[in-house]
Design a protein around this motif. Structure first.
Motif, PDB file in Angstrom:
ATOM      1  N   ILE A  64      -1.928  -4.815   1.537  1.00  0.00           N
ATOM      2  CA  ILE A  64      -0.583  -4.884   2.106  1.00  0.00           C
ATOM      3  C   ILE A  64       0.068  -6.163   1.601  1.00  0.00           C
ATOM      4  CG2 ILE A  64       0.705  -5.173   4.260  1.00  0.00           C
ATOM      5  CD1 ILE A  64      -1.630  -3.553   5.615  1.00  0.00           C
ATOM      6  N   VAL A  65       1.156  -6.020   0.903  1.00  0.00           N
ATOM      7  CA  VAL A  65       1.863  -7.218   0.428  1.00  0.00           C
ATOM      8  C   VAL A  65       3.118  -7.480   1.253  1.00  0.00           C
ATOM      9  CG1 VAL A  65       0.978  -7.254  -1.916  1.00  0.00           C
ATOM     10  CG2 VAL A  65       2.937  -5.814  -1.395  1.00  0.00           C
ATOM     11  N   ASP A  66       3.638  -6.446   1.860  1.00  0.00           N
ATOM     12  CA  ASP A  66       4.830  -6.602   2.704  1.00  0.00           C
ATOM     13  C   ASP A  66       4.594  -5.765   3.975  1.00  0.00           C
ATOM     14  OD1 ASP A  66       7.274  -6.986   3.798  1.00  0.00           O
ATOM     15  OD2 ASP A  66       8.422  -6.430   2.004  1.00  0.00           O
ATOM     16  N   PRO A  67       4.193  -6.385   5.046  1.00  0.00           N
ATOM     17  CA  PRO A  67       3.683  -5.630   6.205  1.00  0.00           C
ATOM     18  C   PRO A  67       4.671  -4.627   6.816  1.00  0.00           C
ATOM     19  CG  PRO A  67       3.059  -7.925   6.391  1.00  0.00           C
ATOM     20  CD  PRO A  67       3.983  -7.839   5.223  1.00  0.00           C
ATOM     21  N   GLU A  68       5.937  -4.969   6.892  1.00  0.00           N
ATOM     22  CA  GLU A  68       6.834  -4.068   7.624  1.00  0.00           C
ATOM     23  C   GLU A  68       7.030  -2.732   6.899  1.00  0.00           C
ATOM     24  OE1 GLU A  68       7.485  -4.041  10.548  1.00  0.00           O
ATOM     25  OE2 GLU A  68       9.009  -2.497  10.671  1.00  0.00           O
TER      26      GLU A  68
ATOM     27  N   TRP B 261       5.321   2.967   6.056  1.00  0.00           N
ATOM     28  CA  TRP B 261       4.744   3.952   5.135  1.00  0.00           C
ATOM     29  C   TRP B 261       3.476   4.575   5.721  1.00  0.00           C
ATOM     30  CZ3 TRP B 261       0.228   4.584   2.199  1.00  0.00           C
ATOM     31  CH2 TRP B 261       0.301   5.588   1.221  1.00  0.00           C
ATOM     32  N   LEU B 262       2.631   3.722   6.298  1.00  0.00           N
ATOM     33  CA  LEU B 262       1.405   4.238   6.905  1.00  0.00           C
ATOM     34  C   LEU B 262       1.731   5.173   8.072  1.00  0.00           C
ATOM     35  CD1 LEU B 262      -0.724   0.964   6.802  1.00  0.00           C
ATOM     36  CD2 LEU B 262      -1.273   3.104   5.625  1.00  0.00           C
ATOM     37  N   LYS B 263       2.756   4.780   8.820  1.00  0.00           N
ATOM     38  CA  LYS B 263       3.168   5.628   9.950  1.00  0.00           C
ATOM     39  C   LYS B 263       3.627   6.999   9.444  1.00  0.00           C
ATOM     40  CE  LYS B 263       6.104   5.054  14.061  1.00  0.00           C
ATOM     41  NZ  LYS B 263       5.075   4.809  15.063  1.00  0.00           N
ATOM     42  N   SER B 264       4.318   6.974   8.312  1.00  0.00           N
ATOM     43  CA  SER B 264       4.842   8.232   7.768  1.00  0.00           C
ATOM     44  C   SER B 264       3.728   9.147   7.252  1.00  0.00           C
ATOM     45  CB  SER B 264       5.830   7.944   6.631  1.00  0.00           C
ATOM     46  OG  SER B 264       5.127   7.525   5.468  1.00  0.00           O
ATOM     47  N   LEU B 265       2.530   8.563   7.069  1.00  0.00           N
ATOM     48  CA  LEU B 265       1.402   9.384   6.589  1.00  0.00           C
ATOM     49  C   LEU B 265       0.898  10.346   7.657  1.00  0.00           C
ATOM     50  CD1 LEU B 265      -1.175   7.106   4.700  1.00  0.00           C
ATOM     51  CD2 LEU B 265       0.274   8.904   3.727  1.00  0.00           C
ATOM     52  N   ALA B 266       1.186  10.036   8.921  1.00  0.00           N
ATOM     53  CA  ALA B 266       0.535  10.754  10.036  1.00  0.00           C
ATOM     54  C   ALA B 266       0.518  12.272   9.862  1.00  0.00           C
ATOM     55  CB  ALA B 266       1.169  10.358  11.367  1.00  0.00           C
TER      56      ALA B 266
ATOM     57  N   SER C 143       4.221   6.046  -4.257  1.00  0.00           N
ATOM     58  CA  SER C 143       4.921   5.940  -2.977  1.00  0.00           C
ATOM     59  C   SER C 143       4.511   4.672  -2.235  1.00  0.00           C
ATOM     60  CB  SER C 143       4.598   7.195  -2.156  1.00  0.00           C
ATOM     61  OG  SER C 143       4.944   7.017  -0.829  1.00  0.00           O
ATOM     62  N   ALA C 144       3.225   4.399  -2.185  1.00  0.00           N
ATOM     63  CA  ALA C 144       2.741   3.226  -1.452  1.00  0.00           C
ATOM     64  C   ALA C 144       3.252   1.938  -2.081  1.00  0.00           C
ATOM     65  CB  ALA C 144       1.216   3.231  -1.430  1.00  0.00           C
ATOM     66  N   GLU C 145       3.236   1.908  -3.423  1.00  0.00           N
ATOM     67  CA  GLU C 145       3.633   0.656  -4.087  1.00  0.00           C
ATOM     68  C   GLU C 145       5.129   0.402  -3.971  1.00  0.00           C
ATOM     69  OE1 GLU C 145       0.076  -0.594  -6.872  1.00  0.00           O
ATOM     70  OE2 GLU C 145       1.568   0.552  -7.986  1.00  0.00           O
ATOM     71  N   GLN C 146       5.868   1.452  -3.625  1.00  0.00           N
ATOM     72  CA  GLN C 146       7.306   1.233  -3.390  1.00  0.00           C
ATOM     73  C   GLN C 146       7.563   0.707  -1.985  1.00  0.00           C
ATOM     74  OE1 GLN C 146       8.789   5.143  -4.262  1.00  0.00           O
ATOM     75  NE2 GLN C 146       8.988   4.738  -6.451  1.00  0.00           N
ATOM     76  N   GLN C 147       6.497   0.748  -1.158  1.00  0.00           N
ATOM     77  CA  GLN C 147       6.739   0.399   0.253  1.00  0.00           C
ATOM     78  C   GLN C 147       5.727  -0.608   0.781  1.00  0.00           C
ATOM     79  OE1 GLN C 147       8.354   3.470   2.807  1.00  0.00           O
ATOM     80  NE2 GLN C 147       7.944   4.937   1.176  1.00  0.00           N
ATOM     81  N   GLY C 148       5.566  -1.693   0.065  1.00  0.00           N
ATOM     82  CA  GLY C 148       4.838  -2.827   0.618  1.00  0.00           C
ATOM     83  C   GLY C 148       3.345  -2.814   0.416  1.00  0.00           C
ATOM     84  N   LEU C 149       2.831  -1.881  -0.375  1.00  0.00           N
ATOM     85  CA  LEU C 149       1.390  -1.878  -0.640  1.00  0.00           C
ATOM     86  C   LEU C 149       1.134  -2.003  -2.132  1.00  0.00           C
ATOM     87  CD1 LEU C 149       1.472   0.774   1.845  1.00  0.00           C
ATOM     88  CD2 LEU C 149      -0.662  -0.508   1.956  1.00  0.00           C
TER      89      LEU C 149
END
Lengths: 404, 508
Positions: B32-36, B41-46, B166-172
Motif C-alpha cells: 500500500i503506497v497510498d492508504p485511502e 479499492w480493497l473495499k470495492s473487491l468485496a 487496477s490496483a496500481e491506479q489506486q494506491g497499491l
C-alpha cells in the motif's frame, strides 16, 4: 553393591561421611515404596504378582546387560494452564509468579506453579527489565534429605543454600517453618529457585509414574489399553494435563508391553537437556547462548547426556543491556516463560531387549473392583532357556517376588 | 458429542474453506503506497471475492459434470478470487484492533520469525536467510495478497493483469507475483520431488445449515458398525475432525485432550472484525530436485553396498524419508512395495497401533503396529508433521488435533527437463494460531531431533537443519543416515490474515 548416585552426579554429599550411602538407601526406599509398595499391591489385589512387573529397582536386580538408554523429552513450558487464559501475556505473567497451588482451597500453599519438572524465578531491575532468570530441576527430596539425615548434613544444607544464593548469612532458622520442619517455601528457595517446590515436581512422583505406568492395563471388556490418555486415566498416575506425565507413562508402558525390563537411569532425576537457540538476537550480535550458565549438573552436546539441574540466564553488567533487550523470534524477553518455552526436559530410562519369558499379565483400572481377567492374549515365543531362568537370585531383597 | 456449529459460509473466504483446488493459482503481493485509495479499492473487491458457499457450489457443479460426462468438463471453469492482508497492511489501512490478536507471529510478520522456524538468521547471507528472499523481507514486505485460481492459465494471466493495473491506479504497488501451477498429466498433485501431496487434511467440524447432518466435510465411513470406533473423531480415513476455532476466528476450539468436545468461550482472541477470518502462512519454498535425486541415488547405492539393504532402491529410500511412496501410498501399509495411487486406502493407516479392519474394496495389507519407528522412521516427513496416533512430547495423541493446519499449497516452476529453472512449492496454510500451529510444527517437531519422538531426528525433507543424521532400520540392521539437508530453501513469504467478506464491506 549397587549405589544410587546423587541426582545429576552432584558432589555435595561427598563432604559428609556416609551421606552418599544414605542417599542411595533413600532412592532404594523410593523404589520399594512406589514399585514394590503401591505398584505391587495393586497387582496383587488383582491376583497378579511381581512377575507382572517390568520396572525394577536396580538395587534389587542387576541391570540387564543388553539395556540401552532411552529418553523422553518435553518442553519446560507448562501447557496445563493454557485453557485458563485467552492471552499469552496473561498466561506468562501467571506462570512467572508463585500461585496458590489449589485455587479452590484458600489454605493451600503458594508455590511456583510451573509443573513440567523445571521451575524458574525471574529477577528484574528497577526498570522492570529482566536481569536474570534462574531455572531449577533439582528435586525437593535432595534438600529434605540433607535436612533430616544428620546434623552434619543439615549444616551442609545451609552451606549449599549459601553457595547457591551467595548469601553467607543464611542459617538453618531461615529454612524451617514454625514447627521446625524443613520449609520448601522458605524465602530463599522462593527467591532463588534453589530446588523445585511445586508439590508434584518430585523424585517420588517420577519413580511412582515410572513404576505404575509399567503395569499393563485392560478395560472391562478385557481389551488392552495402549494409548497415552487411556493409560494415565486408567492407571491414575501423574497429571493428564501435563505434557510429561502422559508421555512418560506411554513410553514405559510400551516397553513393558514389549516385554522389556525398565529401570530409571542412575542418577535418578529429571534434567534440563538443551535449549533451542534458533531465532535469538542480542543487541550487539553476541551469541545468545553465551549468557546461559549451567550452575549445577552438566550439559552435553548430546541432549540425552545432559544432566542440568540448575542454570541461569543473565547478561553480564559489562554488556550494558539486559535479558529483556534480547529477542526471541523478534519478541523482547518480557517473561521467564519465553525462555522456558525453549528449554527441553528429559527423563532417561534403561531398557532391556525383549525377554523370552511370558508377557506380564494385565489388570483393570486403578480404583475399580477387580473383575475376572482373561489370560494374556499374546506370549512371546517360548524358549527352552528363558533370559531369567536360572537366575532366581536377581532380586535380592527379602520381599516375595512371585514365580519369576 | 456436542453439536457442531453452523459456519457462516457466506462470509468465510473460499480458499480457507473448502480450498480452491484449481490447476493455476496466482499469488499477487502488493504494498500500500497510498492508504485511502487503497482502502477504497480493497473495499470495492468485496463483490468479487468468492465465499466458502460459492466455492463449495462450484466444486459440486464441477464434480456433477464430471460424473455426467465421464471425464473432466472442458468448458466449465471458474475464476476464484480471495484477498489477505498482513499486519503491516492492516496498520497502514488504519484498521483498529490489531493488537487484540494474541498471535505475536502474525503481528511481527514472517521475516522476524524466520530464524526461529529454522531459516538461516537474518544477515547471515546464507541461502534461505531473509535478505536472500525474493519478497517478504526488508522493504519488500507485502501488505496485501490477492489469490486467484482457475484451471485456465490464460484466464488467470488476463485477470492478473487486470487486477494489477487496477490496483496500481489506486494506491497499491505490485512487489511480487508467484504463479503456482499443478504439474502436468499424471504428476498433477505431486510436488517436485515426485511425491503425491495434499493427501492428509484435517476435516473442519461444522455444518452448512441447522439440519443436524448437513456437515461441510462429508462423513464417509462405511455404515458397518465395525467403523463406529472412528466416527466421533474422524470424518473419513485419516481425516481428523477438528473444531473450527482452530481454523476460523469466532468459533470454539477443542477442550483439552478431548477431540469430541469443544470448550465454552474458547473462540480465538482477536478483534470483532476477525470473525470468520483465518491466519494465512505463505512460504515460497524452492526445491533442489536434482540434489535430492542425486542424494537418493548415491545413498541407496551405499546402503546396498554396505549390506544395510541389498535391495534398497532410490525410490524406497525416498519413501522412507517422506513416509509415503511417490504415488502417495503409505510406507506403513507397504514398506517394500509401492501400490500406486489408491485413493481409497492411501490415508487409512496409523503409526503406533495396528489397523485391524479393512475398508470395503481395499485389498491391500493394513498397517502393523510401529511404536518404535521401525517400519516408518520417526523422522519421516509425514510422521513429523502429523504423528497421528503416536503419543508426542506434548502428551497424548488427542492433543495433536489442535496442531493441524488447513493446507492449500501448489507447486510452481517447470519440470526438471529445464534443469536451470527454479521450481518448488508455494506453501499456503490456514489456522487461528500461527504460534501454536504452523510455528509449533516447525520449531518443535520439524527442526527438533527429539520431538515429537525422542531421538527420532529432524525432518529430512523440510527441516532447514544441515548435516544431521536420522536412524534407518532394516530388520536387525540399523544405519545412521547422514542428511546434508538444504533441498528445500525459503525464498519469500509472509504471515497474513484472510478476513471474512464483511470486513471488506463493513470495516474498510
Amino acid at each position: 553393591m549397587w549405589v544410587f548416585e546423587p541426582t545429576a552426579n552432584l558432589t555435595d554429599f561427598e563432604r559428609v561421611s556416609g551421606l552418599k550411602d544414605s542417599w542411595s538407601s533413600f532412592i532404594n526406599d523410593l523404589y520399594e515404596r512406589n514399585l514394590y509398595g503401591d505398584g505391587l499391591r495393586e497387582l496383587q489385589s488383582w491376583g497378579r504378582s511381581d512377575s507382572d512387573l517390568r520396572v525394577y529397582n536396580p538395587a534389587s536386580m542387576p541391570i540387564l546387560s543388553s539395556s540401552e538408554l532411552k529418553n523422553v523429552f518435553w518442553s519446560a513450558l507448562p501447557t496445563s494452564f493454557d485453557e485458563q487464559f485467552n492471552n499469552t501475556d496473561e498466561k506468562f505473567t501467571y506462570l512467572d509468579q508463585r500461585q496458590r497451588f489449589n485455587l479452590q482451597d484458600g489454605s493451600s500453599v503458594i508455590t511456583r506453579i510451573q509443573d513440567e519438572y523445571c521451575e524458574w524465578v525471574v529477577k528484574r531491575n528497577s526498570d522492570n527489565k529482566i536481569i536474570e532468570v534462574i531455572f531449577t530441576s533439582e528435586p525437593p527430596e535432595y534438600y529434605n534429605f540433607m535436612f533430616y539425615t544428620s546434623q552434619e548434613s543439615r549444616d551442609l544444607l545451609v552451606d549449599v543454600y549459601r553457595k547457591i544464593t551467595e548469601i553467607p548469612s543464611i542459617t538453618i532458622d531461615d529454612l524451617v517453618d514454625r514447627s521446625g520442619e524443613y520449609d520448601w517455601y522458605n524465602l530463599y528457595n522462593n527467591e532463588f529457585a534453589v530446588h523445585m517446590q511445586q508439590p508434584n515436581n518430585t523424585l517420588s512422583a517420577q519413580v511412582n509414574i515410572v513404576s505404575r505406568s509399567g503395569i499393563l492395563r485392560v478395560n472391562r471388556l478385557g481389551n488392552p489399553i495402549t494409548d497415552a490418555q487411556g493409560l494415565i486415566r486408567c492407571g491414575r498416575y501423574g497429571d493428564e494435563a501435563r505434557q510429561s506425565d502422559p508421555r512418560i507413562g506411554d513410553a514405559i508402558n510400551k516397553f513393558s508391553r514389549e516385554n522389556r525390563f525398565i529401570t530409571i537411569e542412575n542418577p535418578v532425576g529429571l534434567y534440563m537437556s538443551d535449549v533451542d537457540w534458533n531465532g535469538w538476537e542480542t543487541p550487539d550480535g553476541t551469541s545468545a547462548d553465551a549468557f546461559w550458565t549451567v550452575v549445577r549438573g552438566s550439559q552435553d552436546a548430546e541432549p540425552n547426556k545432559s544432566y542440568i539441574v540448575r542454570a541461569v540466564y543473565s547478561v553480564p553488567e559489562s554488556k550494558e543491556y539486559t535479558v529483556s533487550d534480547i529477542k526471541i523470534g523478534g519478541e523482547q524477553i518480557e517473561f521467564g516463560a519465553q525462555i522456558a518455552a525453549r528449554i527441553n526436559v528429559r527423563v532417561g530410562v534403561l531398557v532391556s531387549d525383549p525377554q523370552q519369558i511370558p508377557l506380564p499379565r494385565a489388570i483393570g483400572c486403578k480404583g475399580t473392583s477387580p473383575f475376572s481377567l482373561p489370560a494374556p492374549a499374546v506370549v512371546t515365543p517360548s524358549s527352552a532357556v528363558t533370559a531369567l531362568s536360572g537366575t532366581p537370585s536377581r532380586m535380592n531383597t527379602n520381599r516375595t517376588r512371585g514365580e519369576m | 458429542m456436542l453439536e457442531e456449529p453452523v459456519l457462516n459460509l457466506d462470509d468465510i473466504q473460499g480458499n480457507v474453506l473448502p480450498g480452491f483446488k484449481k490447476d493455476s493459482q496466482h499469488f499477487l503481493f502488493l504494498q500500500i503506497v497510498d492508504p485511502e485509495p487503497a482502502r477504497l479499492w480493497l473495499k470495492s473487491l468485496a463483490p468479487r471475492l468468492w465465499t466458502a458457499r460459492e466455492v463449495l457450489a462450484a466444486h459440486s457443479m464441477w464434480k456433477a459434470m464430471r460424473l455426467k460426462l465421464g471425464h473432466e468438463p472442458d468448458n466449465l471453469d471458474f475464476l476464484f478470487l480471495n484477498c489477505a492482508i498482513s499486519a503491516q497492511g492492516l496498520a497502514k489501512l488504519g484498521v483498529p484492533g490489531i493488537e487484540e490478536f494474541d498471535d505475536q507471529a502474525f503481528k511481527l510478520g514472517l521475516e522476524e520469525r524466520a530464524a526461529s522456524i529454522g531459516d538461516p538468521p537474518r544477515g547471515s547471507g546464507e541461502p534461505g536467510a531473509p535478505e536472500k528472499w525474493m519478497f517478504g523481507a526488508g522493504f519488500h514486505r507485502p501488505d496485501v495478497l490477492l489469490i486467484l485460481a482457475t484451471d485456465d492459465l490464460d484466464w488467470a494471466v488476463r485477470t492478473e493483469e487486470e487486477l494489477i493495473t487496477s490496483a496500481e491506479q489506486q494506491g497499491l504497488q505490485l512487489i511480487h507475483v508467484d504463479r503456482g501451477r499443478v504439474r502436468p498429466g499424471k504428476l498433477a498433485g505431486h510436488e517436485h520431488f515426485g511425491f503425491k501431496d495434499g493427501i492428509s487434511h484435517p476435516a473442519i467440524r461444522g455444518r452448512r445449515s441447522t439440519a443436524p447432518d448437513d456437515f461441510i466435510e462429508p462423513r464417509t465411513w462405511p455404515e458397518n458398525s465395525t467403523f463406529d470406533i472412528y466416527r466421533s473423531r474422524f470424518a473419513a480415513p485419516g481425516r481428523p475432525l477438528v473444531w473450527p476455532g482452530h481454523f476460523l476466528f469466532g468459533y470454539l476450539r477443542q477442550k483439552g485432550d478431548e477431540p469430541e468436545s469443544s470448550r465454552p468461550n474458547s473462540e480465538p482472541p482477536g478483534p470483532a472484525w476477525a470473525v470468520n477470518g483465518s491466519f494465512l502462512v505463505y512460504r515460497r519454498l524452492s526445491q533442489n530436485v536434482q540434489g535430492f535425486r542425486t542424494f537418493l541415488t548415491e545413498v541407496s547405492e551405499t546402503l546396498r553396498q554396505n549390506g544395510f539393504d541389498p535391495d534398497l532402491t532410490p525410490e524406497r529410500l525416498g519413501a522412507l524419508l517422506v513416509g509415503r511412496w511417490a504415488s502417495g501410498w503409505p510406507v506403513m501399509r507397504d514398506p517394500n512395495v509401492d501400490r500406486g495411487e489408491q485413493e481409497l486406502g492411501e490415508n487409512y493407516f496409523t503409526f503406533t497401533e495396528a489397523t485391524t479392519v479393512s475398508l470395503p474394496n481395499d485389498p491391500y495389507p493394513l498397517n502393523l503396529p510401529d511404536p518404535n519407528g521401525l517400519i516408518c522412521p520417526f523422522a519421516a516427513h509425514i510422521r513429523k508433521v502429523n504423528p497421528r496416533d503416536d503419543a508426542t512430547d506434548i502428551g497424548s495423541k488427542e492433543k495433536t488435533f489442535q496442531k493441524l493446519l488447513l493446507r492449500r499449497g501448489i507447486t510452481f516452476g517447470p519440470e526438471i527437463d529445464q534443469p536451470q529453472a527454479e521450481r518448488g512449492l508455494l506453501f499456503v496454510a490456514f489456522q487461528t494460531s500461527i504460534v501454536n500451529q504452523f510455528e509449533f510444527l516447525m520449531n518443535d517437531w520439524v527442526n527438533e531431533a527429539n520431538k515429537p519422538h525422542a531421538e527420532g531426528g529432524v525432518d529430512p525433507i523440510i527441516s532447514a537443519v544441515r548435516n544431521t543424521k536420522i536412524s534407518l532400520v532394516n530388520g536387525t540392521n540399523s544405519f545412521e543416515l547422514p542428511i546434508p539437508g538444504g533441498w528445500v530453501v525459503a525464498t519469500g513469504g509472509e504471515y497474513m490474515f484472510v478476513p471474512g467478506i464483511r470486513f471488506f464491506t463493513d470495516i474498510l
